[in-house]
Design a protein around this motif. Sequence first.
Motif, short mmCIF file in Angstrom:
data_model
loop_
_atom_site.label_atom_id
_atom_site.label_comp_id
_atom_site.label_asym_id
_atom_site.label_seq_id
_atom_site.Cartn_x
_atom_site.Cartn_y
_atom_site.Cartn_z
N LYS A 1 0.86 -1.02 0.27
CA LYS A 1 0.05 0.18 0.05
C LYS A 1 0.81 1.30 -0.02
O LYS A 1 0.64 2.27 -0.57
N THR A 2 1.98 1.38 0.90
CA THR A 2 3.01 2.33 0.86
C THR A 2 4.15 1.65 0.54
O THR A 2 4.95 1.73 1.68
N PRO A 3 4.94 1.74 -0.53
CA PRO A 3 6.08 1.22 -0.58
C PRO A 3 7.26 2.13 0.26
O PRO A 3 6.97 3.37 0.37
N VAL A 4 8.25 1.64 0.61
CA VAL A 4 9.09 2.15 1.27
C VAL A 4 10.50 2.36 0.54
O VAL A 4 10.88 1.61 -0.23
N LYS A 5 11.10 3.51 0.92
CA LYS A 5 12.29 3.56 -0.01
C LYS A 5 13.45 3.15 0.96
O LYS A 5 13.62 3.12 2.03
N VAL A 6 14.48 2.34 0.02
CA VAL A 6 15.59 1.73 0.63
C VAL A 6 16.78 2.04 -0.42
O VAL A 6 16.60 2.53 -1.43
N SER A 7 17.90 1.66 0.31
CA SER A 7 19.24 1.92 -0.48
C SER A 7 19.35 0.89 -1.44
O SER A 7 18.67 -0.43 -1.46
N VAL A 8 20.22 0.99 -2.17
CA VAL A 8 20.45 0.12 -3.45
C VAL A 8 21.05 -1.49 -2.61
O VAL A 8 20.76 -2.36 -2.99
N GLU A 9 22.12 -1.04 -1.48
CA GLU A 9 22.24 -2.16 -0.94
C GLU A 9 21.41 -3.01 -0.11
O GLU A 9 21.35 -4.43 -0.08
N THR A 10 20.59 -2.26 0.25
CA THR A 10 19.20 -2.84 1.11
C THR A 10 18.47 -3.65 0.27
O THR A 10 18.06 -4.90 0.48
N ALA A 11 18.09 -3.15 -1.15
CA ALA A 11 17.34 -3.76 -1.96
C ALA A 11 17.85 -5.24 -2.41
O ALA A 11 17.33 -6.21 -2.56
N LYS A 12 19.23 -5.22 -2.56
CA LYS A 12 20.03 -6.36 -3.09
C LYS A 12 19.96 -7.46 -2.07
O LYS A 12 19.78 -8.57 -2.17
N LYS A 13 20.00 -7.02 -0.69
CA LYS A 13 20.13 -7.83 0.38
C LYS A 13 18.54 -8.53 0.60
O LYS A 13 18.64 -10.01 0.42
N VAL A 14 17.61 -7.77 0.36
CA VAL A 14 16.33 -8.14 0.38
C VAL A 14 15.91 -9.30 -0.86
O VAL A 14 15.25 -10.40 -0.46
N LEU A 15 16.50 -8.88 -1.95
CA LEU A 15 16.14 -9.74 -3.16
C LEU A 15 16.94 -11.15 -3.02
O LEU A 15 16.53 -11.96 -3.64
N ARG A 16 18.17 -11.12 -2.37
CA ARG A 16 19.16 -12.35 -2.20
C ARG A 16 17.96 -13.14 -1.24
O ARG A 16 17.94 -14.44 -1.41
N LEU A 17 17.37 -12.68 -0.28
CA LEU A 17 16.51 -13.32 0.50
C LEU A 17 15.04 -13.85 -0.01
O LEU A 17 14.81 -14.86 0.22
N ILE B 1 7.44 -22.80 -1.49
CA ILE B 1 6.99 -21.42 -1.60
C ILE B 1 6.46 -21.18 -3.12
O ILE B 1 7.41 -21.06 -3.93
N GLN B 2 5.18 -20.62 -3.07
CA GLN B 2 4.65 -20.22 -4.39
C GLN B 2 4.97 -18.68 -4.80
O GLN B 2 5.27 -18.49 -5.96
N GLU B 3 4.72 -17.64 -3.89
CA GLU B 3 5.09 -16.25 -4.24
C GLU B 3 5.52 -15.59 -2.98
O GLU B 3 5.38 -15.92 -1.65
N VAL B 4 6.55 -14.83 -3.33
CA VAL B 4 7.25 -13.61 -2.05
C VAL B 4 6.96 -12.34 -2.53
O VAL B 4 7.37 -11.88 -3.79
N TYR B 5 6.38 -11.48 -1.69
CA TYR B 5 6.30 -10.18 -1.81
C TYR B 5 6.84 -9.09 -0.85
O TYR B 5 7.08 -9.68 0.27
N HIS B 6 7.24 -8.08 -1.46
CA HIS B 6 8.09 -7.15 -0.45
C HIS B 6 7.20 -5.62 -0.62
O HIS B 6 6.69 -5.56 -1.59
N ASN B 7 7.93 -4.91 0.40
CA ASN B 7 7.27 -3.58 0.46
C ASN B 7 8.33 -2.69 0.02
O ASN B 7 7.96 -1.26 0.24
N MET B 8 9.24 -2.84 -0.81
CA MET B 8 10.53 -1.59 -1.31
C MET B 8 9.77 -1.27 -2.32
O MET B 8 9.03 -1.64 -3.16
N GLU B 9 10.23 0.08 -2.58
CA GLU B 9 10.05 0.96 -3.60
C GLU B 9 11.21 0.46 -4.69
O GLU B 9 12.36 0.93 -4.22
N LEU B 10 11.00 0.13 -5.61
CA LEU B 10 12.26 -0.19 -6.51
C LEU B 10 12.05 0.83 -7.52
O LEU B 10 11.52 0.91 -8.54
N THR B 11 13.06 1.74 -7.15
CA THR B 11 13.40 2.92 -7.98
C THR B 11 14.26 2.78 -9.34
O THR B 11 14.80 1.39 -9.48
#
Length: 253
Positions: free
Chosen positions: A207-223, A233-243
């Motif tokens: 509903k409200t994507p959160v801004k993160v750094s490039v490094e954080t985005a990489k860590k989250v996407l590795r997870l 696992i069928q689907e994984v969703y996150h609330n990062m704003e992918l700029t």
Amino acid sequence: MSGHSKWATTKHRKAAQDAKRSTLFSKLSRMITVAAKLGGDPDPEKNARLAAAVEKARSYSMPKDKIQAAIDKAFGAGADANAYEEIVYEGYGPDGVAIYIEALTDNRNRTAADVRSAFTRAGGNLAGAGAVAFQFERTGEIVIEKAGAPDEEELLLLVADAGGNDLEDNDDEFVVTTDPADLARVRDALLAAGVPVKGAELSMRPKTPVKVSVETAKKVLRLVDVLEESDDIQEVYHNMELTEEIAAALEGE
């Protein structure tokens, strides 16, 4: 009218998934079998849940015979759809990014242990039911290839006539958002109008994507990648704003 959807920001990850087709098709087959069983009908036209599962499988180029085999498995001899249960896991990844996970498993203890281990290794933590779900909303997404599509203004009119909610411009694709119950109807209307629909599926959008750094985005996407390696696992969703910056960094990997 513009933005970055799950489709546009995970092209590199979709390509990686396509490279592991045996695992991907196994997940899709499980999803179709369960959808057919729970919907109580092997006909997608009479089973909305099955229709959505089949449409998703088609978007990943799953062969028709494999789709039919998965449907038949729900009602044939030795059907094992009842062995699977739907489970949602919620947690927080690196820097508190909300993670929402949908699973189909025949062993909840195994799946829970795998999910908990992935979060721990990523520096996150698994949370209780409802911890992050309120930050997401179920949405229908229809992806349209720009090549061969009407111009944006004309397409917007077609989307409105079909009952869609919005139209997003994502580089070489348009993404139409819909209410979940309207996904199939809007897709069919666009196809009837000659719009080149690439795929359609239900998603969980933040509903409200959160801004993160490039490094954080990489860590989250590795997870996310680690979680998606599990057959359960069928689907994984996150609330990062992918700029644009993050998308460019990911494309460079």
